[in-house]
Design a protein around this motif. Structure first.
Motif, PDB file in Angstrom:
ATOM      1  N   ASN A  26      65.159  86.325  70.485  1.00  0.00           N
ATOM      2  CA  ASN A  26      65.498  85.460  69.350  1.00  0.00           C
ATOM      3  C   ASN A  26      64.509  85.618  68.206  1.00  0.00           C
ATOM      4  O   ASN A  26      64.871  85.461  67.042  1.00  0.00           O
ATOM      5  CB  ASN A  26      65.572  83.997  69.778  1.00  0.00           C
ATOM      6  N   LYS A  27      63.261  85.931  68.537  1.00  0.00           N
ATOM      7  CA  LYS A  27      62.227  86.144  67.514  1.00  0.00           C
ATOM      8  C   LYS A  27      62.266  87.573  66.967  1.00  0.00           C
ATOM      9  O   LYS A  27      61.544  87.908  66.040  1.00  0.00           O
ATOM     10  CB  LYS A  27      60.833  85.884  68.093  1.00  0.00           C
ATOM     11  N   GLY A  28      63.092  88.430  67.574  1.00  0.00           N
ATOM     12  CA  GLY A  28      63.203  89.808  67.121  1.00  0.00           C
ATOM     13  C   GLY A  28      61.998  90.661  67.476  1.00  0.00           C
ATOM     14  O   GLY A  28      61.686  91.632  66.783  1.00  0.00           O
ATOM     15  N   LEU A  29      61.329  90.308  68.567  1.00  0.00           N
ATOM     16  CA  LEU A  29      60.131  91.035  68.977  1.00  0.00           C
ATOM     17  C   LEU A  29      60.449  92.022  70.094  1.00  0.00           C
ATOM     18  O   LEU A  29      61.290  91.750  70.954  1.00  0.00           O
ATOM     19  CB  LEU A  29      59.062  90.049  69.466  1.00  0.00           C
ATOM     20  N   THR A  30      59.763  93.150  70.086  1.00  0.00           N
ATOM     21  CA  THR A  30      59.920  94.133  71.151  1.00  0.00           C
ATOM     22  C   THR A  30      58.911  93.839  72.258  1.00  0.00           C
ATOM     23  O   THR A  30      57.940  93.092  72.050  1.00  0.00           O
ATOM     24  CB  THR A  30      59.672  95.560  70.634  1.00  0.00           C
ATOM     25  N   GLN A  31      59.117  94.446  73.396  1.00  0.00           N
ATOM     26  CA  GLN A  31      58.156  94.298  74.490  1.00  0.00           C
ATOM     27  C   GLN A  31      56.811  94.905  74.103  1.00  0.00           C
ATOM     28  O   GLN A  31      55.767  94.375  74.471  1.00  0.00           O
ATOM     29  CB  GLN A  31      58.691  94.937  75.773  1.00  0.00           C
ATOM     30  N   ASP A  36      51.106  94.071  72.702  1.00  0.00           N
ATOM     31  CA  ASP A  36      50.010  94.161  71.735  1.00  0.00           C
ATOM     32  C   ASP A  36      49.443  92.783  71.405  1.00  0.00           C
ATOM     33  O   ASP A  36      48.220  92.597  71.381  1.00  0.00           O
ATOM     34  CB  ASP A  36      50.481  94.841  70.451  1.00  0.00           C
ATOM     35  N   MET A  37      50.318  91.805  71.164  1.00  0.00           N
ATOM     36  CA  MET A  37      49.864  90.456  70.801  1.00  0.00           C
ATOM     37  C   MET A  37      49.145  89.758  71.949  1.00  0.00           C
ATOM     38  O   MET A  37      48.271  88.927  71.724  1.00  0.00           O
ATOM     39  CB  MET A  37      51.041  89.611  70.303  1.00  0.00           C
ATOM     40  N   LEU A  38      49.524  90.075  73.185  1.00  0.00           N
ATOM     41  CA  LEU A  38      48.870  89.476  74.351  1.00  0.00           C
ATOM     42  C   LEU A  38      47.642  90.266  74.808  1.00  0.00           C
ATOM     43  O   LEU A  38      46.953  89.861  75.737  1.00  0.00           O
ATOM     44  CB  LEU A  38      49.862  89.345  75.513  1.00  0.00           C
ATOM     45  N   GLY A  39      47.396  91.403  74.151  1.00  0.00           N
ATOM     46  CA  GLY A  39      46.241  92.220  74.503  1.00  0.00           C
ATOM     47  C   GLY A  39      46.416  92.999  75.794  1.00  0.00           C
ATOM     48  O   GLY A  39      45.437  93.353  76.451  1.00  0.00           O
ATOM     49  N   LEU A  40      47.657  93.287  76.146  1.00  0.00           N
ATOM     50  CA  LEU A  40      47.926  94.076  77.353  1.00  0.00           C
ATOM     51  C   LEU A  40      47.820  95.558  77.020  1.00  0.00           C
ATOM     52  O   LEU A  40      47.994  95.959  75.871  1.00  0.00           O
ATOM     53  CB  LEU A  40      49.323  93.747  77.902  1.00  0.00           C
ATOM     54  N   ASP A  41      47.561  96.367  78.031  1.00  0.00           N
ATOM     55  CA  ASP A  41      47.323  97.784  77.781  1.00  0.00           C
ATOM     56  C   ASP A  41      48.589  98.611  77.570  1.00  0.00           C
ATOM     57  O   ASP A  41      48.507  99.744  77.088  1.00  0.00           O
ATOM     58  CB  ASP A  41      46.462  98.399  78.886  1.00  0.00           C
ATOM     59  N   SER A  42      49.756  98.061  77.920  1.00  0.00           N
ATOM     60  CA  SER A  42      50.979  98.842  77.745  1.00  0.00           C
ATOM     61  C   SER A  42      52.217  97.952  77.711  1.00  0.00           C
ATOM     62  O   SER A  42      52.189  96.806  78.155  1.00  0.00           O
ATOM     63  CB  SER A  42      51.131  99.858  78.879  1.00  0.00           C
ATOM     64  N   LYS A  43      53.297  98.539  77.212  1.00  0.00           N
ATOM     65  CA  LYS A  43      54.598  97.875  77.235  1.00  0.00           C
ATOM     66  C   LYS A  43      54.999  97.602  78.677  1.00  0.00           C
ATOM     67  O   LYS A  43      55.569  96.561  78.996  1.00  0.00           O
ATOM     68  CB  LYS A  43      55.636  98.753  76.550  1.00  0.00           C
ATOM     69  N   SER A  44      54.685  98.532  79.557  1.00  0.00           N
ATOM     70  CA  SER A  44      55.024  98.399  80.969  1.00  0.00           C
ATOM     71  C   SER A  44      54.382  97.162  81.595  1.00  0.00           C
ATOM     72  O   SER A  44      55.012  96.457  82.384  1.00  0.00           O
ATOM     73  CB  SER A  44      54.588  99.660  81.719  1.00  0.00           C
ATOM     74  N   SER A  45      53.143  96.896  81.219  1.00  0.00           N
ATOM     75  CA  SER A  45      52.452  95.704  81.741  1.00  0.00           C
ATOM     76  C   SER A  45      53.188  94.433  81.339  1.00  0.00           C
ATOM     77  O   SER A  45      53.343  93.510  82.132  1.00  0.00           O
ATOM     78  CB  SER A  45      51.014  95.643  81.224  1.00  0.00           C
ATOM     79  N   GLY A  52      59.476  89.524  85.973  1.00  0.00           N
ATOM     80  CA  GLY A  52      59.110  88.767  87.163  1.00  0.00           C
ATOM     81  C   GLY A  52      58.483  89.593  88.265  1.00  0.00           C
ATOM     82  O   GLY A  52      58.226  89.085  89.352  1.00  0.00           O
ATOM     83  N   ASP A  53      58.228  90.877  87.997  1.00  0.00           N
ATOM     84  CA  ASP A  53      57.574  91.717  89.006  1.00  0.00           C
ATOM     85  C   ASP A  53      56.105  91.339  89.170  1.00  0.00           C
ATOM     86  O   ASP A  53      55.524  91.518  90.233  1.00  0.00           O
ATOM     87  CB  ASP A  53      57.685  93.197  88.630  1.00  0.00           C
ATOM     88  N   THR A  54      55.509  90.851  88.088  1.00  0.00           N
ATOM     89  CA  THR A  54      54.131  90.382  88.058  1.00  0.00           C
ATOM     90  C   THR A  54      54.132  89.054  87.315  1.00  0.00           C
ATOM     91  O   THR A  54      54.894  88.887  86.358  1.00  0.00           O
ATOM     92  CB  THR A  54      53.232  91.385  87.276  1.00  0.00           C
ATOM     93  N   ASN A  55      53.305  88.128  87.728  1.00  0.00           N
ATOM     94  CA  ASN A  55      53.227  86.837  87.037  1.00  0.00           C
ATOM     95  C   ASN A  55      52.382  86.949  85.773  1.00  0.00           C
ATOM     96  O   ASN A  55      51.426  87.728  85.732  1.00  0.00           O
ATOM     97  CB  ASN A  55      52.609  85.780  87.948  1.00  0.00           C
ATOM     98  N   PHE A  56      52.730  86.150  84.772  1.00  0.00           N
ATOM     99  CA  PHE A  56      51.853  86.019  83.620  1.00  0.00           C
ATOM    100  C   PHE A  56      50.569  85.362  84.112  1.00  0.00           C
ATOM    101  O   PHE A  56      50.603  84.461  84.952  1.00  0.00           O
ATOM    102  CB  PHE A  56      52.493  85.143  82.529  1.00  0.00           C
ATOM    103  N   LYS A  57      49.441  85.818  83.613  1.00  0.00           N
ATOM    104  CA  LYS A  57      48.161  85.230  83.991  1.00  0.00           C
ATOM    105  C   LYS A  57      47.977  83.921  83.240  1.00  0.00           C
ATOM    106  O   LYS A  57      48.506  83.733  82.147  1.00  0.00           O
ATOM    107  CB  LYS A  57      47.024  86.205  83.688  1.00  0.00           C
ATOM    108  N   SER A  58      47.228  83.019  83.842  1.00  0.00           N
ATOM    109  CA  SER A  58      47.065  81.684  83.251  1.00  0.00           C
ATOM    110  C   SER A  58      46.473  81.748  81.845  1.00  0.00           C
ATOM    111  O   SER A  58      46.829  80.933  80.994  1.00  0.00           O
ATOM    112  CB  SER A  58      46.199  80.798  84.150  1.00  0.00           C
ATOM    113  N   ASN A  59      45.616  82.717  81.574  1.00  0.00           N
ATOM    114  CA  ASN A  59      45.040  82.827  80.231  1.00  0.00           C
ATOM    115  C   ASN A  59      46.020  83.435  79.228  1.00  0.00           C
ATOM    116  O   ASN A  59      45.780  83.391  78.027  1.00  0.00           O
ATOM    117  CB  ASN A  59      43.735  83.620  80.263  1.00  0.00           C
TER     118      ASN A  59
END
Length: 96
Positions: A26-31, A36-45, A52-59
């Protein structure tokens, strides 16, 4: 009982993942943008979390909520969960 708890957990996780995906789209954002905004190392992460393969971390949850414009109501979530748990304990005691 363990199986029921597991199924409830899976169902809740699935619903959260669906909400996150719907909100992102709905926000028109890609994975990749989310990663990038969450500071993850890849789109795959990010994809693994959203699927749901991995849980979002509490931080990551507060940033995720802010990016997607979602509210996190921990107080009500936990108080409802605790109430249900107390009720189920009382119901078990009543059947003894």
């Amino acid at each position: 009982m363990i199986a029921l708890g597991f199924l409830i957990s899976v169902r809740i996780n699935y619903r959260i993942c669906q909400l996150v995906k719907k909100s992102r789209l709905n926000k028109g954002l890609t994975q990749q943008q989310m990663a990038d905004m969450l500071g993850l190392d890849s789109k795959s992460s990010y994809s693994k979390r959203e699927n749901g393969d991995t849980n979002f971390k509490s931080n990551e949850v507060p940033a995720l909520a802010e990016i997607l414009g979602l509210e996190i109501d921990f107080k009500n979530f936990f108080s409802k969960s605790l109430r249900k748990k107390k009720l189920s304990v009382k119901q078990k005691e009543a059947t003894k």
